[in-house]
Motif scaffolding. Structure first.
Motif, short mmCIF file in Angstrom:
data_model
loop_
_atom_site.label_atom_id
_atom_site.label_comp_id
_atom_site.label_asym_id
_atom_site.label_seq_id
_atom_site.Cartn_x
_atom_site.Cartn_y
_atom_site.Cartn_z
N ARG A 131 0.81 -1.22 0.00
CA ARG A 131 0.00 0.00 0.00
C ARG A 131 0.84 1.28 0.00
O ARG A 131 0.40 2.31 -0.48
CB ARG A 131 -0.93 0.02 1.22
CG ARG A 131 -1.85 -1.19 1.30
CD ARG A 131 -2.89 -0.99 2.39
NE ARG A 131 -3.67 -2.21 2.61
CZ ARG A 131 -4.67 -2.60 1.86
NH1 ARG A 131 -5.01 -1.88 0.81
NH2 ARG A 131 -5.33 -3.72 2.12
N LEU A 132 2.04 1.21 0.54
CA LEU A 132 2.86 2.41 0.71
C LEU A 132 3.97 2.48 -0.32
O LEU A 132 4.75 1.54 -0.47
CB LEU A 132 3.47 2.44 2.12
CG LEU A 132 4.42 3.61 2.42
CD1 LEU A 132 3.67 4.94 2.36
CD2 LEU A 132 5.10 3.42 3.76
N TYR A 161 -0.08 6.56 -0.28
CA TYR A 161 -0.65 5.43 0.45
C TYR A 161 -2.01 5.09 -0.14
O TYR A 161 -2.92 5.94 -0.19
CB TYR A 161 -0.80 5.77 1.93
CG TYR A 161 -1.31 4.61 2.75
CD1 TYR A 161 -0.46 3.58 3.14
CD2 TYR A 161 -2.65 4.52 3.12
CE1 TYR A 161 -0.92 2.51 3.89
CE2 TYR A 161 -3.12 3.46 3.88
CZ TYR A 161 -2.24 2.46 4.25
OH TYR A 161 -2.71 1.40 4.98
N SER A 179 -6.89 7.09 -2.02
CA SER A 179 -5.44 7.12 -1.80
C SER A 179 -5.04 8.50 -1.33
O SER A 179 -5.72 9.50 -1.61
CB SER A 179 -4.68 6.73 -3.06
OG SER A 179 -4.96 7.63 -4.11
#
Length: 611
Positions: A131-132, A161, A179
């Motif tokens: 996700r990051l 993110y 996001s």
């Protein structure tokens, strides 16, 4: 023919853009602000939370998910006086994505303002978790003013993110895949015109899809910025709608319009896609009451094959029946696996399911399972690490136990194996069946008489053995008669449904001949498909075909207990070989037995009767 036409069209547009960049500033009608793109400017200059090369200047983390080579070319102007030509490219690798952007800027000659500027940004980005994403750049600017040169050297840092969260409302509306992005650039202005060359900036924002239909989607973007040039904190709003995944419409605004341009904006885009090549042409129109209209035209090219195929996988069990009773035979099953894919393998899963479909045992490994806590040390360590495929073992062993280590009941269990790659391409499940069976087959044998004489006199011509078995339908049974030397003269074979209750032997061999006289044994044995076995046998079976005679002779023809103390019977047999028992019966005139004498395998030659 299609690919050469696309390339020719792209080169023509590129040549047009570069030609426009060298035209007189007053003749221009297109604009590119440092690092901006038509896609970004058409939706109010937003994009700090977006992905792709078009957002590289706004946030270096935007190129982290790049799967193939991406390139951007653009040119634009404000009122014909401000001209900017830009180029950017991203190169994916196993260490992450590397990016570069360059801008050539020319402005009217005014005291205290840049007349020309060359801006270069070099950096990279990487997905630190699923996700990051984090990216960084080295930024350099060289400019000239009527009063002297101005320079800038600094660094940019950004993060993005993806929440992975979605919330559907009704009729296609909701909050899908939001996001967040944050980015900043800071450095040292140099030269005689430091104030003019200061391009420090910071921004933060978010985006999400709020409508998603079969052929239409709408994305909302919002962010706030702090810019040394703007002298404030402009807030940006943007909308982007895609139709048929080919046509884009955009709108946006900046409040307040602190940049002196693009307070209101509109944009459009057209994308063509082929298997290994994508091209997108974007245009934006901006308006500000003090500077008038601004225009921007941009071309984005993506080249390289996209992996949209799931991993190719196989799995096969070494055994389809196991008996985990720790007897050393088929106590476990080993699954052999193989996996091939064009992308990095991200995870795999092997499940064992009971007859009701419940998972009794699961083996799995994925990037998410291995995700360690992101500490400052692990963050620094991951910067230099390559992206490695998750290892899928070539062999997986199941010992017939559940997740708690308890032995599962006998039954039919299904296995299911899937693999997915870093692009979330998931293979079709490969399934099969493994039988667990720790119950051994059993058999009990009985025989009434172990002596038989298959000579056709209808007396003991056959031998009958009674079998009581506990078996499964697919068990394999073998049985037969062996002679004293261990040779099988008569052989039987049945499956679990064919085992007879009685085995009858007429003294014939498998080829139809007569078995020799002598001692024999009967055996029966079974080994089921899980390796459980049962073995029983009966020995001392006598086969004889000769006619034997028995004789009993009394010592007196007439006998009176008052006159004679006892009568002696003399017994004889033509052969005592194989004798098991004998009996002498004395009957009266009514043929009723008045006395019996008997014995075992040893014959008493003389029997005394006292009347």
């Amino acid at each position: 023919m299609m690919k050469p036409r696309i390339l020719a069209t792209s080169l023509s547009i590129t040549l047009l853009l570069w030609t426009s960049a060298t035209a007189d500033a007053r003749d221009g009608r297109l604009v590119l602000l440092p690092g901006g793109s038509a896609a970004s400017l058409g939706r109010g200059g937003t994009g700090v939370s977006d992905t792709g090369i078009n957002s590289f200047f706004l946030n270096p983390a935007s190129i982290a998910p790049a799967e193939r080579f991406e390139m951007f070319l653009g040119h634009g102007s404000i009122g014909g006086d401000y001209n900017n030509t830009g180029f950017a490219a991203a190169f994916p690798s196993s260490y992450g994505a590397f990016g570069i952007s360059f801008n050539s800027i020319s402005t009217p000659s005014r005291t205290g303002a840049l007349r020309t500027a060359r801006y270069l940004s070099i950096g990279g980005a990487k997905e630190f978790t699923d996700r990051l994403s984090v990216g960084a750049t080295l930024d350099m600017l060289h400019g000239t003013t009527p009063d002297g040169p101005g320079h800038f050297i600094g660094a940019g840092l950004g993060a993005r993110y993806a929440t992975g969260f979605s919330f559907a409302l009704a009729k296609g509306f909701g909050i899908f895949d939001p996001s967040f992005g944050v980015a900043g650039r800071a450095g040292i202005p140099l030269g005689s015109e430091k104030k003019t060359s200061d391009i420090d900036t910071a921004s933060a924002g978010y985006d999400f899809t709020f409508y998603r239909g079969a052929r239409h989607s709408i994305v909302f973007l919002n962010e706030i910025a702090a810019d040394a040039k703007a002298g404030g904190y402009p807030v940006k709003f943007g909308l982007e709608s895609w139709l048929f995944d080919s046509y884009a419409l955009r709108a946006g605004c900046t409040v307040p319009g602190a940049y002196g341009h693009n307070a209101l904006s509109l944009g459009a885009g057209w994308r063509i896609s082929r298997s290994e090549f994508d091209a997108r042409l974007d245009y934006s129109l901006g308006y500000h009451r003090s500077e008038g209209l601004s225009h921007f035209l941009g071309l984005t090219l993506n080249y390289g094959a996209l992996d949209r195929d799931p991993p190719s996988i196989t799995i096969s069990p070494a055994e389809t029946h196991i008996s985990p009773n720790y007897d050393g035979r088929r106590d476990y099953v080993i699954f052999k696996t193989s996996v091939r894919d064009a992308s990095r393998i991200s995870g795999w899963r092997l499940q064992i399911l009971n007859p009701d479909g419940g998972v009794v045992r699961e083996y799995r490994l994925s990037d998410r399972d291995m995700g360690e806590r992101l500490t400052p040390y692990s963050f620094i360590k991951k910067i230099a690490l390559r992206k490695e495929s998750t290892v899928v073992p070539e062999s997986v062993l199941w010992d017939g136990t559940d997740a708690r280590g308890r032995l599962v009941p006998d039954g039919r269990y299904r296995y299911s194996f899937i693999v997915w790659d870093e692009r979330d391409n998931i293979s079709a499940a490969r399934t099969g069946v493994v039988h667990v069976d720790i119950t051994s087959p059993s058999v009990e044998l009985t025989v009434e008489d172990r002596l038989f004489s298959p000579n056709g006199d209808r007396k003991k011509d056959i031998l009958t053995i009674v079998q009581q078995v506990v078996t499964a339908p697919d068990d394999e049974w073998t049985a037969g008669f062996r002679d004293a030397a261990g040779n099988t003269v008569k052989y039987f074979r049945w499956n679990g449904t064919e085992v007879p209750r009685k085995v009858v032997w007429d003294g014939k061999t498998d080829d139809g001949g007569e078995a020799p006289e002598g001692l024999y044994s009967y055996f029966t044995e079974c080994t089921d498909r899980a390796g459980n076995s049962a073995i029983k046998s009966i020995g001392e079976i006598t086969l004889t075909r000769r006619y034997e005679t028995a004789d009993a002779t009394a010592s007196r023809r007439y006998f009176s207990p008052a006159l004679h103390r006892e009568l002696t019977w003399m017994l004889s047999l033509s052969s005592i070989s194989g004798l098991e028992a004998w009996k002498l019966s004395i009957e009266n005139a009514d043929r009723k037995i008045v006395r019996e004498f008997s014995g075992g395998s040893a014959l008493d030659r003389l029997v005394q009767w006292n009347g």
